[in-house]
Each structure stands twice: as structure tokens, then as C-alpha cells.
Design a protein around this motif. Structure first.
Motif, PDB file in Angstrom:
ATOM      1  N   GLN A 183      20.403  73.154 -10.691  1.00 49.61           N
ATOM      2  CA  GLN A 183      19.818  74.458 -10.364  1.00 49.61           C
ATOM      3  C   GLN A 183      20.845  75.579 -10.521  1.00 49.61           C
ATOM      4  O   GLN A 183      20.531  76.649 -11.033  1.00 49.61           O
ATOM      5  N   GLU A 184      22.072  75.339 -10.077  1.00 52.13           N
ATOM      6  CA  GLU A 184      23.119  76.348 -10.226  1.00 52.13           C
ATOM      7  C   GLU A 184      23.398  76.609 -11.704  1.00 52.13           C
ATOM      8  O   GLU A 184      23.582  77.750 -12.112  1.00 52.13           O
ATOM      9  N   TRP A 185      23.420  75.537 -12.491  1.00 51.05           N
ATOM     10  CA  TRP A 185      23.646  75.680 -13.922  1.00 51.05           C
ATOM     11  C   TRP A 185      22.532  76.531 -14.536  1.00 51.05           C
ATOM     12  O   TRP A 185      22.809  77.425 -15.325  1.00 51.05           O
ATOM     13  N   SER A 186      21.290  76.239 -14.155  1.00 45.51           N
ATOM     14  CA  SER A 186      20.150  76.998 -14.682  1.00 45.51           C
ATOM     15  C   SER A 186      20.227  78.466 -14.278  1.00 45.51           C
ATOM     16  O   SER A 186      19.943  79.352 -15.087  1.00 45.51           O
ATOM     17  N   ARG A 187      20.604  78.723 -13.027  1.00 41.89           N
ATOM     18  CA  ARG A 187      20.743  80.119 -12.578  1.00 41.89           C
ATOM     19  C   ARG A 187      21.827  80.845 -13.372  1.00 41.89           C
ATOM     20  O   ARG A 187      21.657  81.995 -13.779  1.00 41.89           O
ATOM     21  N   GLU A 188      22.940  80.172 -13.588  1.00 38.50           N
ATOM     22  CA  GLU A 188      24.037  80.778 -14.353  1.00 38.50           C
ATOM     23  C   GLU A 188      23.609  81.031 -15.801  1.00 38.50           C
ATOM     24  O   GLU A 188      23.882  82.089 -16.365  1.00 38.50           O
ATOM     25  N   TYR A 189      22.929  80.047 -16.391  1.00 39.67           N
ATOM     26  CA  TYR A 189      22.429  80.221 -17.756  1.00 39.67           C
ATOM     27  C   TYR A 189      21.463  81.405 -17.821  1.00 39.67           C
ATOM     28  O   TYR A 189      21.554  82.240 -18.723  1.00 39.67           O
ATOM     29  N   ASP A 190      20.531  81.481 -16.879  1.00 34.78           N
ATOM     30  CA  ASP A 190      19.564  82.584 -16.862  1.00 34.78           C
ATOM     31  C   ASP A 190      20.262  83.935 -16.706  1.00 34.78           C
ATOM     32  O   ASP A 190      19.861  84.924 -17.323  1.00 34.78           O
ATOM     33  N   ALA A 191      21.307  83.969 -15.892  1.00 34.35           N
ATOM     34  CA  ALA A 191      22.060  85.226 -15.710  1.00 34.35           C
ATOM     35  C   ALA A 191      22.723  85.643 -17.022  1.00 34.35           C
ATOM     36  O   ALA A 191      22.683  86.823 -17.399  1.00 34.35           O
ATOM     37  N   LEU A 192      23.304  84.683 -17.743  1.00 34.79           N
ATOM     38  CA  LEU A 192      23.932  85.004 -19.025  1.00 34.79           C
ATOM     39  C   LEU A 192      22.881  85.424 -20.056  1.00 34.79           C
ATOM     40  O   LEU A 192      23.100  86.346 -20.838  1.00 34.79           O
ATOM     41  N   ARG A 193      21.742  84.761 -20.047  1.00 35.10           N
ATOM     42  CA  ARG A 193      20.651  85.110 -20.961  1.00 35.10           C
ATOM     43  C   ARG A 193      20.186  86.549 -20.697  1.00 35.10           C
ATOM     44  O   ARG A 193      19.984  87.326 -21.619  1.00 35.10           O
ATOM     45  N   ARG A 194      20.025  86.913 -19.411  1.00 38.89           N
ATOM     46  CA  ARG A 194      19.611  88.280 -19.065  1.00 38.89           C
ATOM     47  C   ARG A 194      20.653  89.298 -19.517  1.00 38.89           C
ATOM     48  O   ARG A 194      20.306  90.362 -20.029  1.00 38.89           O
ATOM     49  N   LYS A 195      21.922  88.962 -19.332  1.00 43.55           N
ATOM     50  CA  LYS A 195      22.987  89.882 -19.766  1.00 43.55           C
ATOM     51  C   LYS A 195      22.943  90.077 -21.280  1.00 43.55           C
ATOM     52  O   LYS A 195      23.090  91.192 -21.773  1.00 43.55           O
ATOM     53  N   LEU A 196      22.741  88.990 -22.021  1.00 45.83           N
ATOM     54  CA  LEU A 196      22.657  89.107 -23.478  1.00 45.83           C
ATOM     55  C   LEU A 196      21.439  89.913 -23.898  1.00 45.83           C
ATOM     56  O   LEU A 196      21.523  90.750 -24.807  1.00 45.83           O
TER      57      LEU A 196
ATOM     58  N   THR B 104      29.136 100.093 -22.031  1.00 43.02           N
ATOM     59  CA  THR B 104      28.374  99.253 -21.107  1.00 43.02           C
ATOM     60  C   THR B 104      27.995  97.922 -21.770  1.00 43.02           C
ATOM     61  O   THR B 104      28.144  96.851 -21.170  1.00 43.02           O
ATOM     62  N   ALA B 105      27.515  97.995 -22.999  1.00 44.32           N
ATOM     63  CA  ALA B 105      27.131  96.776 -23.722  1.00 44.32           C
ATOM     64  C   ALA B 105      28.349  95.885 -23.952  1.00 44.32           C
ATOM     65  O   ALA B 105      28.263  94.656 -23.821  1.00 44.32           O
ATOM     66  N   GLY B 106      29.478  96.484 -24.281  1.00 46.93           N
ATOM     67  CA  GLY B 106      30.704  95.710 -24.477  1.00 46.93           C
ATOM     68  C   GLY B 106      31.123  94.996 -23.207  1.00 46.93           C
ATOM     69  O   GLY B 106      31.571  93.842 -23.241  1.00 46.93           O
ATOM     70  N   THR B 107      30.972  95.657 -22.067  1.00 40.87           N
ATOM     71  CA  THR B 107      31.299  95.038 -20.784  1.00 40.87           C
ATOM     72  C   THR B 107      30.402  93.828 -20.521  1.00 40.87           C
ATOM     73  O   THR B 107      30.863  92.774 -20.065  1.00 40.87           O
ATOM     74  N   LYS B 108      29.124  93.973 -20.829  1.00 39.23           N
ATOM     75  CA  LYS B 108      28.193  92.852 -20.638  1.00 39.23           C
ATOM     76  C   LYS B 108      28.577  91.674 -21.527  1.00 39.23           C
ATOM     77  O   LYS B 108      28.569  90.516 -21.085  1.00 39.23           O
ATOM     78  N   LEU B 109      28.928  91.964 -22.774  1.00 36.65           N
ATOM     79  CA  LEU B 109      29.308  90.887 -23.691  1.00 36.65           C
ATOM     80  C   LEU B 109      30.606  90.215 -23.249  1.00 36.65           C
ATOM     81  O   LEU B 109      30.738  88.989 -23.354  1.00 36.65           O
ATOM     82  N   ARG B 110      31.563  90.992 -22.765  1.00 37.38           N
ATOM     83  CA  ARG B 110      32.814  90.393 -22.275  1.00 37.38           C
ATOM     84  C   ARG B 110      32.543  89.488 -21.080  1.00 37.38           C
ATOM     85  O   ARG B 110      33.163  88.430 -20.931  1.00 37.38           O
ATOM     86  N   ASP B 111      31.612  89.885 -20.222  1.00 37.01           N
ATOM     87  CA  ASP B 111      31.251  89.049 -19.074  1.00 37.01           C
ATOM     88  C   ASP B 111      30.635  87.732 -19.546  1.00 37.01           C
ATOM     89  O   ASP B 111      30.960  86.664 -19.028  1.00 37.01           O
ATOM     90  N   VAL B 112      29.758  87.821 -20.538  1.00 36.32           N
ATOM     91  CA  VAL B 112      29.126  86.609 -21.076  1.00 36.32           C
ATOM     92  C   VAL B 112      30.182  85.686 -21.665  1.00 36.32           C
ATOM     93  O   VAL B 112      30.193  84.477 -21.384  1.00 36.32           O
ATOM     94  N   VAL B 113      31.081  86.230 -22.468  1.00 35.08           N
ATOM     95  CA  VAL B 113      32.082  85.386 -23.122  1.00 35.08           C
ATOM     96  C   VAL B 113      33.063  84.793 -22.103  1.00 35.08           C
ATOM     97  O   VAL B 113      33.603  83.701 -22.323  1.00 35.08           O
TER      98      VAL B 113
ATOM     99  N   ARG C 253      32.177  83.862 -18.966  1.00 33.86           N
ATOM    100  CA  ARG C 253      31.467  82.869 -18.153  1.00 33.86           C
ATOM    101  C   ARG C 253      30.910  81.704 -18.977  1.00 33.86           C
ATOM    102  O   ARG C 253      30.620  80.639 -18.420  1.00 33.86           O
ATOM    103  N   TYR C 254      30.738  81.885 -20.260  1.00 34.90           N
ATOM    104  CA  TYR C 254      30.138  80.862 -21.117  1.00 34.90           C
ATOM    105  C   TYR C 254      30.912  79.537 -21.132  1.00 34.90           C
ATOM    106  O   TYR C 254      30.305  78.471 -21.009  1.00 34.90           O
ATOM    107  N   PRO C 255      32.255  79.549 -21.295  1.00 32.51           N
ATOM    108  CA  PRO C 255      32.976  78.264 -21.361  1.00 32.51           C
ATOM    109  C   PRO C 255      32.770  77.387 -20.127  1.00 32.51           C
ATOM    110  O   PRO C 255      32.659  76.172 -20.243  1.00 32.51           O
ATOM    111  N   SER C 256      32.714  78.009 -18.966  1.00 32.37           N
ATOM    112  CA  SER C 256      32.496  77.246 -17.738  1.00 32.37           C
ATOM    113  C   SER C 256      31.135  76.561 -17.764  1.00 32.37           C
ATOM    114  O   SER C 256      30.996  75.398 -17.377  1.00 32.37           O
ATOM    115  N   LEU C 257      30.139  77.289 -18.235  1.00 34.87           N
ATOM    116  CA  LEU C 257      28.790  76.739 -18.317  1.00 34.87           C
ATOM    117  C   LEU C 257      28.746  75.552 -19.280  1.00 34.87           C
ATOM    118  O   LEU C 257      28.173  74.507 -18.978  1.00 34.87           O
TER     119      LEU C 257
END
Length: 159
Positions: A14-27, A55-64, A66-70
Motif C-alpha cells: 500500500q505504501e508503495w502504491s501511494r508513493e507511485y501514485d504521488a509520483l504519477r500525480r507530480k508527473l 515550478t515544473a522543474g522542481t516537480k521533475l527533480r522531486d520525481v527523479v 524519489r523514483y530510485p527508492s520506489l
């Protein structure tokens, strides 16, 4: 009590799914921002363009970030079927492709936004040159072009 994924080594499904959904929303949000950036760029709204691009660059940096951990956590999740692991891996690949597409669009790689920019590609002749050598090469090329134009002018004067 919520335990952050940074406080322990493994995520639940469930935590993995929540994290994935958060990254998907950011993208998805970054993609929407990129679409608006293009419209601002075309209409000349420079202030809104630069603000939204940041703002978009900040979102992409956040995704990149958090992605490796996921991706790393996926194999260690207990209780997932092989099909579910395969589906989640496909989702991760799609997330990565979407990130690459949005980043390229934001950086205007391959001139996707259609602005008229110079597309200069470094050749094998210029790869090993430093700035001074490049400048000398450009000066030499400019002199040759000037000489060619002078020869053309002389020919036109004779006619």
C-alpha cells in the motif's frame, strides 16, 4: 502512527502504491505545466513562462529523487504475485518514459516546442578544440568567406 519510508528499510504494498501514485500525480502536473509553458512562450508571457518552468522543474527533480527508492523497494515487497510485480514494473517503466518525455519537452530538446533556435551539433573536427582554437577556426572561416565574396564582387564588376 505513520512511519516514514526513510525510517525503515521496506515498504508495504500500500505504501508503495501511494508513493507511485504521488509520483504519477507530480508527473501529470508537470506535463500540464509544460503545456501551459508552451502557450505562455508562444504568447510572449515571459514572467509566467519562467515561473511555471521553474515550478515544473522542481516537480521533475522531486520525481527523479524519489523514483530510485520506489524501484529499489519493489522486489522486497512481500505478498505480491508475479503478475502484480510485472504490472508494477511496467508502471515504473511508463513513469520513467513519461519523465524523459516531459523533461525533453521542458528543456526543448529536439526543438519540440517549435521555437526557432539554432540546432548546432558538435562535429568530430571541433570536439578536441578549446575555446581559443574554436575562435581561431571561426575567424579563419570568416576570412575565407570574405575572400570568396570579394572574388564574386570582382567578377560582378567585370560584367
Amino acid at each position: 502512527i505513520w512511519i516514514s519510508r526513510h525510517d525503515r528499510d521496506e515498504m508495504s504494498a500500500q505504501e508503495w502504491s501511494r508513493e507511485y501514485d504521488a509520483l504519477r500525480r507530480k508527473l501529470d502536473s508537470a506535463r500540464n505545466d509544460t503545456d501551459r509553458i508552451i502557450s505562455y512562450e508562444r504568447s510572449g508571457n515571459r514572467e509566467q513562462y519562467t515561473s511555471l518552468k521553474s515550478t515544473a522543474g522542481t516537480k521533475l527533480r522531486d520525481v527523479v529523487a524519489r523514483y530510485p527508492s520506489l524501484k529499489q523497494q519493489l522486489p522486497s515487497i512481500q505478498g505480491l504475485t508475479d503478475n502484480e510485480v510485472r504490472r508494477r514494473k511496467q508502471n515504473l517503466r511508463k513513469l520513467e518514459r513519461d519523465y524523459t518525455d516531459i523533461k525533453a519537452l521542458l528543456d526543448n530538446k529536439n526543438n519540440e516546442r517549435g521555437t526557432s533556435g539554432r540546432n548546432i551539433v558538435e562535429s568530430h573536427e571541433t570536439m578536441a578544440l578549446n575555446n581559443t582554437q574554436m575562435k581561431q577556426k571561426q575567424i579563419h572561416k570568416q576570412r575565407n568567406q570574405d575572400e570568396d565574396l570579394d572574388q564574386i564582387l570582382q567578377g560582378v564588376k567585370r560584367i
